[in-house]
Design a protein around this motif. Structure first.
Motif, PDB file in Angstrom:
ATOM      1  N   SER A   1       3.020  10.875   0.436  1.00  0.00           N
ATOM      2  CA  SER A   1       2.642   9.474   0.606  1.00  0.00           C
ATOM      3  C   SER A   1       2.516   9.200   2.098  1.00  0.00           C
ATOM      4  O   SER A   1       3.433   9.487   2.871  1.00  0.00           O
ATOM      5  CB  SER A   1       3.710   8.560  -0.008  1.00  0.00           C
ATOM      6  OG  SER A   1       3.391   7.188   0.204  1.00  0.00           O
TER       7      SER A   1
ATOM      8  N   ALA B   1       0.782   6.411   5.239  1.00  0.00           N
ATOM      9  CA  ALA B   1       0.181   5.111   5.545  1.00  0.00           C
ATOM     10  C   ALA B   1      -1.319   5.286   5.671  1.00  0.00           C
ATOM     11  O   ALA B   1      -1.792   6.239   6.298  1.00  0.00           O
ATOM     12  CB  ALA B   1       0.770   4.559   6.835  1.00  0.00           C
TER      13      ALA B   1
ATOM     14  N   LYS C   1      -0.794   2.233   1.354  1.00  0.00           N
ATOM     15  CA  LYS C   1      -0.331   3.602   1.182  1.00  0.00           C
ATOM     16  C   LYS C   1      -1.355   4.418   0.407  1.00  0.00           C
ATOM     17  O   LYS C   1      -1.965   3.933  -0.555  1.00  0.00           O
ATOM     18  CB  LYS C   1       0.990   3.634   0.418  1.00  0.00           C
ATOM     19  CG  LYS C   1       2.188   3.122   1.199  1.00  0.00           C
ATOM     20  CD  LYS C   1       2.629   4.117   2.260  1.00  0.00           C
ATOM     21  CE  LYS C   1       3.926   3.695   2.920  1.00  0.00           C
ATOM     22  NZ  LYS C   1       4.350   4.683   3.946  1.00  0.00           N
TER      23      LYS C   1
ATOM     24  N   ASN D   1      -1.438   7.913  -1.711  1.00  0.00           N
ATOM     25  CA  ASN D   1      -0.481   8.801  -2.359  1.00  0.00           C
ATOM     26  C   ASN D   1      -1.178   9.886  -3.176  1.00  0.00           C
ATOM     27  O   ASN D   1      -2.199   9.620  -3.818  1.00  0.00           O
ATOM     28  CB  ASN D   1       0.424   7.997  -3.307  1.00  0.00           C
ATOM     29  CG  ASN D   1       1.051   6.796  -2.634  1.00  0.00           C
ATOM     30  OD1 ASN D   1       1.602   6.905  -1.542  1.00  0.00           O
ATOM     31  ND2 ASN D   1       0.983   5.644  -3.282  1.00  0.00           N
TER      32      ASN D   1
END
Length: 339
Positions: free
Chosen positions: A31, A33, A151, A153
């Motif tokens: 994960s 930013a 985010k 992921n």
């Protein structure tokens, strides 16, 4: 593409659901930013040969690519390959390079990249933009764009089917999808109540409609008062683009009112590739009956950024909700990642 050396950590998403006896619990692989660039597209931090860079996340791409400037900066050796990548503007590349790669906890000591054509533009305000991460990598995982929490992921595909919505949501649109010959995500939409096939493209700034479809299905006249010319596709003089406002765009309970779409010509009339292509071999599909042209529509970031989009490649489903506040943090559990 070399994936045997990809390693990382799995993060169990305990808030999503309890462990299941007959299938795996939803687990996060990495994960990071994500940043929305000045071009409206999604960028994520990576490392190439240990150097911090940023790459565009492009679900509408084909093979993961790096820029010629990055090749020069990192002094990477290049080679010609049997794989030729054809862009939406008809541009091509058949040059490859190799470097180590890291995306959060996900790492590869050696990975092949195609080298992007010079005319591909990345966001001006992302000064270290080094290329694109494409479905050649993405489709090995579940892909989660959490625009509310900013985010990006990647999750393991080894989990119970349908048990993926780990974030708070009052209602979820579950959209069946298919993967086309280019590795792109296709799903059904209705534009002004007419059914069309769209692809989900995080690498597209705007949502676009195939110009031929606009003319044939909607009777639109390119260049008139309601459909003015607004530029050229990737600077190609013959590829004029237009814009047109429609009444509605709908998919599985999600509706967008009065969407303005770009209309673009189809410059993809050439052979397509099998999505299993590697840089060492050419497995282009020779069957002339297979679709080789631009899809009806490309759903881009002007619409996607309002949503939380979970792509379950293995299930062949999209799970979509409005973008929401950040979900609870995941708990870390160290496990080996399957190649």
């Amino acid at each position: 593409m070399k994936y045997a050396v990809l390693t990382g950590l799995l993060f169990a998403l305990g808030a999503a659901a309890p462990a299941f006896a007959d299938c795996g619990q939803l687990a996060m692989i990495t994960s990071v930013a994500m940043h929305i660039g000045g071009d409206g597209r999604v960028y994520a931090p990576v490392k190439l040969n240990g150097v911090a860079k940023t790459m565009l996340i492009d679900t509408g791409g084909f093979f993961t690519e790096i820029t010629p400037d990055t090749v020069a900066e990192l002094k990477l050796a290049t080679r010609h390959t049997g794989l030729e990548i054809i862009g939406v503007a008809g541009d091509t590349t058949s040059i490859a390079a190799n470097a180590s790669f890291q995306l959060g906890n996900l790492t590869a000591s050696s990975m092949d990249f195609m080298v992007m054509p010079d005319n591909h533009l990345l966001a001006d305000d992302v000064s270290d933009a080094a290329g694109i991460i494409a479905p050649s990598l993405l489709r090995n995982y579940d892909v989660d764009f959490d625009f509310g929490a900013k985010k990006f992921n990647l999750l393991s595909q080894d989990h119970c089917e349908g048990k993926v919505v780990y974030w708070p949501a009052d209602a979820v649109a579950v959209v069946p999808m298919t993967i086309n010959a280019n590795g792109h995500i296709e799903f059904q939409v209705k534009l002004d109540d007419k059914p069309l096939t769209a692809i989900l493209d995080s690498g597209a700034t705007n949502t676009v409609l195939n110009l031929e479809v606009a003319q044939d299905a909607f009777g639109i006249r390119a260049g008139d008062a309601t459909t003015p010319e607004n530029g050229h596709l990737n600077g190609v003089d013959r590829a004029k683009t237009y814009t047109h406002r429609f009444k509605s765009l709908a998919l599985e309970g999600i509706a967008i009112g009065n969407p303005t779409l770009d209309l673009i010509p189809d410059l993809l009339r050439s052979k397509i590739h099998d999505p299993r292509d590697t840089v060492s071999g050419d497995t282009r599909i020779k069957n002339p009956s297979r679709k080789t042209t631009l899809d009806d529509m490309i759903v881009g970031m002007d619409i996607l950024h309002r949503l939380h989009v979970y792509i379950a490649y293995k299930e062949k489903k999209l799970y979509i909700t409005p973008a929401a506040a950040p979900a609870p943090a995941a708990t870390a559990t160290a496990q080996p990642v399957k190649p």
